[in-house]
Design an enzyme around this catalytic site. Structure first.
Site, PDB file in Angstrom:
ATOM      1  CE  LYS A  79      14.525  20.737 -23.289  1.00  0.00           C
ATOM      2  NZ  LYS A  79      15.749  21.240 -22.628  1.00  0.00           N
ATOM      3  CB  SER A 154      18.656  20.791 -25.181  1.00  0.00           C
ATOM      4  OG  SER A 154      18.194  21.069 -23.879  1.00  0.00           O
ATOM      5  CB  SER A 178      19.321  23.558 -22.260  1.00  0.00           C
ATOM      6  OG  SER A 178      20.268  22.682 -22.795  1.00  0.00           O
TER       7      SER A 178
END
Lengths: 485, 96
Positions: A79, A154, A178
């Site tokens: 990420k 997210s 997330s």
């Protein structure tokens, strides 16, 4: 079956018998990425040249018989809020569009020691604020099961890339859901570890008292492998816990006889779609069939979790994001005469709408005259929410419910009203506030879209979560379903 | 009655070092008012005798030995600087 559909243990066996090389695995990975990422759009940065060189080096290690790391030769996506030395790290924000970190996050260092290969950096909602990946400052990521739907957020691209078979596994971060919400939406396995289990050093901070890095994988076993490699105390993170790390792979006994499951009635109540409830009830039947028992319980303060979360996380974010000032790194606006104007212009040009909204909310909640009414009040309610969990864990081994109130939704359908979007996280947020660990595992479909089962455990009891998740996975075949791309 | 005024929004934006246009200030006033209104449901709970949670784990101050270790070099520190001169970050006028 493609080599990318195999588990880590199977790939290691094939590497061991020389039926496969690390170069083969990396070649297959980039072939798949070039084939499907134009549709999924999971990656912000690819690390192709380096990955191929590293594959060759690891193949030499394989021939020489040198010691191999736990995740030897395994391709991983990271990420883009986890810093990687020399590899652009943007947090999917224009303000960090050209930022090249000068050090590796502790998790990245540990992955390097475990001999993984960092394939590239994954898209996200800007600064991890969002539940759909539509808040990326660059482009949205799409759900591999239905490209017109969102992958969640997210860590949307962390889940989408794994679901699409672009990488074997990935790292995400989870502040209010997330990792788990996108894992549910994309039909993969995502764990939010206990707060403090995994070092946050090098994770660009959103809400420091809630943020945790965690693994996203296609099956429970691989998830445990990845957690094993990254968990453990780190002197560089003063909130990192000093606990012994168990052998997570030893938790796969398949035995859940006598396991006591709590099912909060608030998690199957109003607002949770029928298709989601049905899958969760079926999952509970499966676990019952394996010898576990379940009872309905109550988390009475869970309905206050969303408001508590938005006050606390936005307050912390407003402080954390003050570091982006256009001086030491990041975007600097040319349209300013003096220093204060330069700060204001740089931040306004660099941050997206949702990020600005949360900085505003947080600054307001912390401002003179409002601190006690909003911020401190929320901290007190957090105590009540945490106690709800403590009370239940006195009598039960795990808490089970859905990960999200619905399956994925169409891109653009929730962007108008921030509050509607926030409702996505209503079942995942209490877990972050309490600091306990939780996993989302696939438990079937509703109208062709994946549904996630959430298994919540006691502080630092990831082993029990894995044991239950693995037993469920063995008894079902949901995790073998793959999207057609 | 609204919970937050447009003037307040502009003041908060200044505190947060964000430049907002009139239009943005109006939109933010409406949206923040809604979110704060939603957050006020917390007032239903009596928390007079509840301790605030700042941190979920019981951590004490973490101390370490005061030892000299390697730090970031000037070159590295300047690597991402938007504007630099002689190994120092360059900023616009601070004093008028």
């Amino acid at each position: 079956m493609s080599i990318l559909d195999k588990k880590i243990s199977e790939l290691h066996q094939l590497l061991h018998t020389k039926e496969l090389s690390v170069t083969d695995i990396v070649d297959a990975t980039f072939d798949r990425i070039h084939q499907v990422d134009g549709k999924v759009k999971a990656f912000l940065t690819l690390n192709e040249e380096y990955s191929r060189i590293k594959a060759k080096q690891l193949d030499e290690k394989l021939v020489s018989g040198a010691d191999r790391g736990l995740l030897f030769g395994m391709p991983i996506g990271i990420k883009d809020n986890i810093v990687t030395k020399g590899i652009r790290t943007t947090c999917a924000s224009r303000i960090l569009e050209n930022f090249e970190p000068i050090y590796d996050a502790t998790v990245v260092e540990r992955l390097n020691q475990a001999d993984t290969i960092t394939i590239g950096k994954l898209n996200m909602d800007e600064f991890a604020m969002g539940s759909s990946n539509e808040n990326s400052g660059f482009h949205p990521t799409h759900n591999p099961w239905d490209l017109s739907c969102v992958p969640g957020g997210s860590s949307g691209a962390s889940a989408a890339s794994v679901s699409a078979g672009e990488v074997l596994f990935s790292l995400g971060s989870d502040t209010g859901g997330s990792i788990r919400q996108p894992a549910a939406f994309c039909g993969v396995v995502g764990l939010k570890p206990t707060y403090g289990l995994v070092s946050r050093y090098g994770l660009v901070a959103f809400a420091s008292s809630l943020d945790q890095i965690g693994p996203v994988t296609r099956n429970v076993e691989d998830n445990a492998y990845l957690l094993q490699a990254i968990a453990g105390n780190d002197p560089m993170d003063s909130t990192s816990a000093k606990v012994d790390i168990p052998d997570y792979l030893a938790s796969f006994t398949g035995d859940v006889k006598g396991l006591k499951i709590a099912v909060p009635k608030e998690y199957l109540g109003e607002g949770v779609e029928p298709g989601v409830k049905e899958r969760v009830m079926e999952a509970l039947k499966v676990l019952e069939g394996l010898g576990a028992t379940w009872e309905e319980v109550s988390l009475p303060h869970s309905r206050y979790a969303l408001a508590t979360y938005y006050l606390l996380s936005s307050s912390e974010a407003s402080a954390n994001l003050s570091r982006f000032d256009g001086v030491r790194y990041g975007l600097r606006s040319d349209n300013s005469e003096n220093l204060i104007e330069m700060y204001k212009q740089s931040r306004s040009e660099g941050f997206g709408e949702e990020v600005k909204r949360r900085i505003m909310l947080g600054t307001f909640a912390l401002s003179s005259g409002y601190y006690d009414a909003y911020y401190k009040k929320a901290q007190k309610v957090r105590t009540l929410i945490k106690e709800d969990f403590t009370n239940i864990f006195e009598k039960y081994d795990v808490i089970i419910g859905p990960t999200t109130p619905s399956a994925s939704f169409k891109c653009g359908s929730m962007t108008k009203d921030p509050l509607t979007m926030y409702m996505n996280d209503i079942l995942t947020i209490p877990v972050n506030l309490a600091g306990v660990p939780a996993i989302s595992v696939p438990c079937g479909f509703s109208d062709g879209l994946p549904i996630g089962l959430q298994i919540i455990g006691k502080h630092f009891d990831e082993s029990t979560i894995y044991r239950v998740a693995h037993a469920f996975e063995q008894a079902t075949d949901h995790h073998t379903e793959k999207p057609k791309l | 009655m609204s919970r937050i005024s447009k003037d307040q929004v502009k003041h908060v934006a200044h505190l947060a070092r964000l430049a907002v246009t009139e239009e943005e200030a109006e939109m933010l006033t409406e949206q923040l008012d809604k979110i704060i209104g939603f957050a006020e449901e917390l007032n239903e709970l009596d928390t007079d005798n509840v301790e605030p949670t700042t941190h979920v784990l019981e951590l004490k101050n973490i101390l370490r030995k005061d030892e000299v270790k390697n730090s970031v070099s000037v070159d590295e520190a300047m690597k991402n600087a938007p504007s630099e001169r002689d190994g120092q970050f360059k900023v616009p006028n601070i004093l008028e």
